[in-house]
Structures are given as structure tokens and as C-alpha cells.
Design a protein around this motif. Sequence first.
Motif, mmCIF file in Angstrom:
data_model
loop_
_atom_site.group_PDB
_atom_site.id
_atom_site.type_symbol
_atom_site.label_atom_id
_atom_site.label_comp_id
_atom_site.label_asym_id
_atom_site.label_seq_id
_atom_site.Cartn_x
_atom_site.Cartn_y
_atom_site.Cartn_z
ATOM 1 N N SER A 7 2.229 46.542 13.707
ATOM 2 C CA SER A 7 1.408 45.767 14.619
ATOM 3 C C SER A 7 2.293 45.031 15.586
ATOM 4 N N PRO A 8 1.739 44.568 16.750
ATOM 5 C CA PRO A 8 2.558 43.795 17.687
ATOM 6 C C PRO A 8 3.175 42.568 17.036
ATOM 7 N N HIS A 9 2.416 41.922 16.112
ATOM 8 C CA HIS A 9 2.956 40.725 15.471
ATOM 9 C C HIS A 9 4.196 41.063 14.652
ATOM 10 N N SER A 10 4.122 42.150 13.867
ATOM 11 C CA SER A 10 5.262 42.484 13.024
ATOM 12 C C SER A 10 6.438 42.944 13.859
ATOM 13 N N LEU A 15 12.179 43.643 11.363
ATOM 14 C CA LEU A 15 12.752 44.965 11.600
ATOM 15 C C LEU A 15 12.319 45.991 10.564
ATOM 16 N N ARG A 16 11.712 45.544 9.478
ATOM 17 C CA ARG A 16 11.413 46.470 8.402
ATOM 18 C C ARG A 16 10.420 47.548 8.812
ATOM 19 N N GLY A 17 9.687 47.298 9.896
ATOM 20 C CA GLY A 17 8.771 48.314 10.395
ATOM 21 C C GLY A 17 9.487 49.557 10.899
ATOM 22 N N LEU A 18 10.791 49.458 11.132
ATOM 23 C CA LEU A 18 11.566 50.604 11.599
ATOM 24 C C LEU A 18 12.284 51.332 10.466
ATOM 25 N N LYS A 19 12.279 50.747 9.275
ATOM 26 C CA LYS A 19 12.946 51.380 8.135
ATOM 27 C C LYS A 19 12.290 52.726 7.833
ATOM 28 N N GLY A 20 13.104 53.754 7.745
ATOM 29 C CA GLY A 20 12.586 55.079 7.453
ATOM 30 C C GLY A 20 12.058 55.812 8.666
ATOM 31 N N GLN A 119 14.259 44.328 21.364
ATOM 32 C CA GLN A 119 15.037 45.430 21.930
ATOM 33 C C GLN A 119 15.030 46.656 21.015
ATOM 34 N N ALA A 120 15.057 46.415 19.711
ATOM 35 C CA ALA A 120 15.071 47.526 18.757
ATOM 36 C C ALA A 120 13.815 48.381 18.881
#
Length: 220
Positions: A7-10, A15-20, A119-120
Amino acid sequence: MATTSSSPHSEQSDLRGLKGVIPLIGLTGGIGSGKTAVSDQLGKLGAGIIDTDVIAHQITAANGPAIEPIQKHFGPDYIDANGALDRAKMRTLVFANPDAKQALEAITHPLIRQEAIKQAFQEAKGGAPYLVFVVPLLLESGTWIDLIDRLVVVDCPVETQISRVMQRNNLSRAEVEKILQSQASREDRLAQADFVIKNQGSLDQLIEEVNQLNQKILKI
């Protein structure tokens, strides 16, 4: 192109939303080791580069988001004539005063982290094959190591670091040694590294090492 379901909030906080979803690479090394040269080359090869030192300079530039809280806490003496952080004066203070260092980090670290996360996600959505977080104090922070998938350490002899920084930053040997003492030791960094880039030869040699590193990361 990498996609996420965050979600935009997360995206703004974690950064854990990018794990995997995309390889997350940490890049660190002592001052003067050559982190920028390595990250610049990885960027040319297509990696998404998030440089926390660059972000730190941006937030403490004139009108940067850190300036007002820094001035409020430390006073106007630590802001230069252009409205930016007086980095030399602040460096002297924080090396002599641990409480001042903690107060400065309490102001800057959340702002740096927020911008790094922003940025990530931008780089991931832009199609970068992997992300490189350039963090000078990655191991010392205690937080970044759990967020990354692999750690790259840029390494060179301590004497090389000292001579580079003295020349680059116009600092005395004692000043550089004090900075080195505040950082993780060379041995500690190497012990935790997944990949090591030896930056003690020619630029051509460094570029070849980085090209080989890029191939290894692409296979993760």
C-alpha cells in the motif's frame, strides 16, 4: 519491471514490501574505501542506487527538511551563511559529545530512511534489476543488516583510506583516525560480507571487479 502489492502507506514506511520482489543489496565500507566509485559503476550497469550519504547531504542543505529541527536543537551557530548545516562544526561537536551525536541522528536518520524507502520503490517500479543501498554505517546502524539480502563490502588498507580522506576532505591524520575509530573495524566488515570488492589497484581493475559482482547479483 518489478511490481509490488504494498500500500502507499507501507511504501512510505517500510522496505519489507520489497523483500522477495527484487534483490536488496547493501553496500558499505570504511570512509575512503571507494563506495561511490563502486556504486557509480553498478548504476551504469543498471542497478537502482540509493545512496544514504547523498540523501544526508540533501536533507541538510539549505532549506532541507533537517535544517529547521537542527537549528532549533543546536542553535544558529551550526547553520552556515548559506543556510546549510555547518558540517565541520557539527562533526567536531558530535565526536566530542555522544549526546549531541544521538540528538543529530534522532533528527536525520528518520528523514534519511524515509527518502531511501521512497527512492527504493521508485527504482523498483522503474525496472531496476536490483537495488543497492549505499550506507556508510550499515553495520553500525543495527537496522539495515536485517533489511538486505546480500552485503557488499568495499575494502582497502587502512593507510590507503587515511591518505585518500586527508587529500579529499582536507583533514588532518588525527581527524581521519578519529572517524575510523567511530566506524566498524575492517575485520568486522569483512567477516559479515557476502561479496568483497578490493579497491586498491587501478580504476580498470575496480571496474572489472564490479562487472563480475554485477553478474553474481543478477543470478540471485
